[in-house]
Design a protein around this motif. Structure first.
Motif, PDB file in Angstrom:
ATOM      1  N   VAL A  32      37.744  32.949  41.499  1.00 49.65           N
ATOM      2  CA  VAL A  32      37.789  34.304  42.227  1.00 49.65           C
ATOM      3  C   VAL A  32      36.940  34.393  42.068  1.00 49.65           C
ATOM      4  O   VAL A  32      35.334  34.379  41.497  1.00 49.65           O
ATOM      5  N   THR A  33      36.997  34.536  43.678  1.00 51.09           N
ATOM      6  CA  THR A  33      35.251  35.247  44.380  1.00 51.09           C
ATOM      7  C   THR A  33      34.699  36.492  43.562  1.00 51.09           C
ATOM      8  O   THR A  33      35.894  37.196  43.528  1.00 51.09           O
ATOM      9  N   ASN A  37      35.409  42.069  48.385  1.00 56.53           N
ATOM     10  CA  ASN A  37      36.488  41.264  48.588  1.00 56.53           C
ATOM     11  C   ASN A  37      37.047  40.714  48.389  1.00 56.53           C
ATOM     12  O   ASN A  37      37.026  38.992  48.400  1.00 56.53           O
ATOM     13  N   ALA A  38      37.272  40.543  46.838  1.00 58.69           N
ATOM     14  CA  ALA A  38      37.713  40.013  45.695  1.00 58.69           C
ATOM     15  C   ALA A  38      38.680  38.665  46.125  1.00 58.69           C
ATOM     16  O   ALA A  38      39.678  39.230  46.832  1.00 58.69           O
ATOM     17  N   SER A  39      39.071  37.085  46.118  1.00 64.60           N
ATOM     18  CA  SER A  39      39.710  36.646  46.924  1.00 64.60           C
ATOM     19  C   SER A  39      40.098  35.189  45.339  1.00 64.60           C
ATOM     20  O   SER A  39      39.056  34.780  45.182  1.00 64.60           O
ATOM     21  N   LYS A  40      41.835  35.134  45.606  1.00 69.32           N
ATOM     22  CA  LYS A  40      41.828  34.125  44.700  1.00 69.32           C
ATOM     23  C   LYS A  40      41.863  32.428  45.472  1.00 69.32           C
ATOM     24  O   LYS A  40      42.090  32.557  46.723  1.00 69.32           O
ATOM     25  N   ASN A  41      41.671  31.874  44.952  1.00 72.25           N
ATOM     26  CA  ASN A  41      42.178  30.397  45.364  1.00 72.25           C
ATOM     27  C   ASN A  41      43.117  29.387  45.190  1.00 72.25           C
ATOM     28  O   ASN A  41      43.945  28.749  45.371  1.00 72.25           O
ATOM     29  N   LEU A  43      47.699  30.924  45.004  1.00 76.29           N
ATOM     30  CA  LEU A  43      49.227  32.156  45.723  1.00 76.29           C
ATOM     31  C   LEU A  43      50.034  31.460  44.471  1.00 76.29           C
ATOM     32  O   LEU A  43      50.581  30.547  44.616  1.00 76.29           O
ATOM     33  N   ALA A  57      48.970  33.177  53.450  1.00 72.39           N
ATOM     34  CA  ALA A  57      47.621  31.596  52.640  1.00 72.39           C
ATOM     35  C   ALA A  57      47.146  31.201  52.818  1.00 72.39           C
ATOM     36  O   ALA A  57      46.013  30.665  52.630  1.00 72.39           O
ATOM     37  N   GLU A  60      45.104  31.558  55.329  1.00 73.74           N
ATOM     38  CA  GLU A  60      43.767  31.717  54.707  1.00 73.74           C
ATOM     39  C   GLU A  60      42.858  30.875  53.946  1.00 73.74           C
ATOM     40  O   GLU A  60      42.051  30.444  54.209  1.00 73.74           O
ATOM     41  N   ARG A  64      39.323  29.617  54.797  1.00 74.77           N
ATOM     42  CA  ARG A  64      37.626  29.525  53.893  1.00 74.77           C
ATOM     43  C   ARG A  64      37.075  28.348  53.890  1.00 74.77           C
ATOM     44  O   ARG A  64      37.656  27.575  53.986  1.00 74.77           O
TER      45      ARG A  64
END
Lengths: 121, 258
Positions: A32-33, A37-41, A43, A57, A60, A64
């Motif tokens: 998790v960044t 703008n936290a985003s998981k890698n 889904l 997803a 996205e 990345r």
């Protein structure tokens, strides 16, 4: 050029059902960044998740710059098959994986279909 | 005839003929080199596709084992989506990462993924603390191995995609040289040769014409001179007789010299 492009790609992203994602997260691929703008890698897709959300997803993850490999369950890949068939870039590598309930079928795999087509089978 | 074919727009000169000849030579060398490159790549490509096929099958088996291992964990920890939820929430940074390396195959850089584990941080220290900790540990190992297989497969697949592209490009070049550039250059050479021949013939014809004209002029001049002499002949007949005598004398001299 490609060396610098692929240098930062160190994560493995996954789109899959709960079991597959849990297992892969246990192996330690989850990231998790940190905010902002936290985003998981990863889904998690269940029966209620729509194709548009999967596609979003997918888009996205392939955009990345820090993802080297994108794993996607094959039965989920089926839902956005047209999107995967048209995806031809080398990075990130999109890999179709089997899930617990859906055994692996080589006939459906985009890459294997390309292999078959090239050798005229 | 060769002028109407597909050729480059050049002036038919010896210089451009030389240029075209060296160009043809270059094209032929390039063609053979590219052909060899394409063959080397195709060989590699076939090997990779075979390995992809194998790896995909292996992946199917490995993932099945991993899924089974996860089922064991679910059973041991008491079932429910509790485990999945716990795992998802405790994820922070990736422990299992990949790095890319480059491999050179006949001038094409193929990236390969290599997995490595960042030591020291484990997000799941407390997972399965209550029950089934051993199973969780085992499951992590099994999934770790499965991901390694997946990474291997991903390298193969990336190599496949890149090689596919490169082979297409190389083959296109080979075909372009073989079917467009070489015939075109040959055509141009033919055209220049025929044009030069034509110029040669023209030149020869011109020279012949000039010579013929000179001949005619000479003859006309001779005739005129003769006519003049005939007109004047009555007046200086004697001297002419002497003149002919002189000519005869000269002839004898010449023979002596020879």
């Amino acid at each position: 050029m490609s060396a610098s492009v692929s240098k930062d790609r160190q994560f493995i992203a996954v789109i899959g059902d709960e079991d597959s994602v849990t297992g892969l997260l246990l192996a330690g691929i989850g990231h998790v960044t940190p905010p902002p703008n936290a985003s998981k890698n990863f889904l998690i897709v269940d029966t209620k998740t729509g194709a548009d959300k999967i596609e979003a997803a997918f888009d996205e993850f392939i955009q990345r710059k820090d993802i080297g490999i994108l794993l996607i369950n094959q039965h989920i890949a089926e839902k956005i098959r047209y999107r995967i068939d048209t995806y031809t870039a080398a990075f990130p590598a999109v890999l179709e994986i089997p899930s617990k309930d859906h055994p692996y079928e080589p006939e459906k795999d985009s890459v294997l279909r390309r292999v078959r087509r090239l050798f005229g089978e | 005839m060769s002028g109407t074919g597909n050729r480059e727009a050049v002036f038919a000169t010896r210089q451009s003929l030389g240029l075209m000849k060296s160009k043809l030579k270059g094209a032929e060398i390039g063609h053979s080199l590219l052909k060899r490159k394409s063959e080397a790549l195709t060989k590699r490509f076939r090997e990779i596709t075979r390995r992809i096929d194998e790896a995909k099958r292996k992946m199917g088996r490995v993932m099945q084992i991993a899924a089974f291992s996860l089922a064991e964990v679910t059973y041991a920890t008491g079932g429910g989506s509790n485990l999945g939820y716990q795992v998802q929430e405790s994820v922070k940074t990736a422990r299992f990462r990949v790095r890319t390396k480059q491999e050179n195959v006949s001038g094409v850089l193929l990236p390969t993924f290599e997995s490595y584990i960042v030591e020291g941080n484990s997000d799941f220290g407390l997972t399965g603390l209550g029950r089934g900790g051993q199973q969780v540990q085992k499951c992590r190992e099994v999934y770790g191995k499965a991901v390694e297989t997946l990474v291997e497969l991903a390298s193969l697949q990336t190599a496949f995609v890149i090689l596919d592209d490169v082979i297409k490009v190389v083959n296109r070049r080979v075909n372009a040289i073989e079917h467009v550039i070489i015939p075109r250059t040959e055509n141009t050479i033919k055209y220049i040769n025929s044009e030069l021949d034509e110029l040669d013939r023209e030149e020869f014809y011109r020279l012949k014409k000039v010579q013929g004209k000179k001949h005619r002029d000479q003859e006309a001049a001779d005739k005129e001179a003769k006519a003049n002499k005939l007109l004047l002949g009555d007046d200086i007949q004697e001297s002419e007789v002497e003149g002919t005598g002189d000519v005869l004398g000269e002839k004898e001299d010449e023979e002596v010299i020879f």
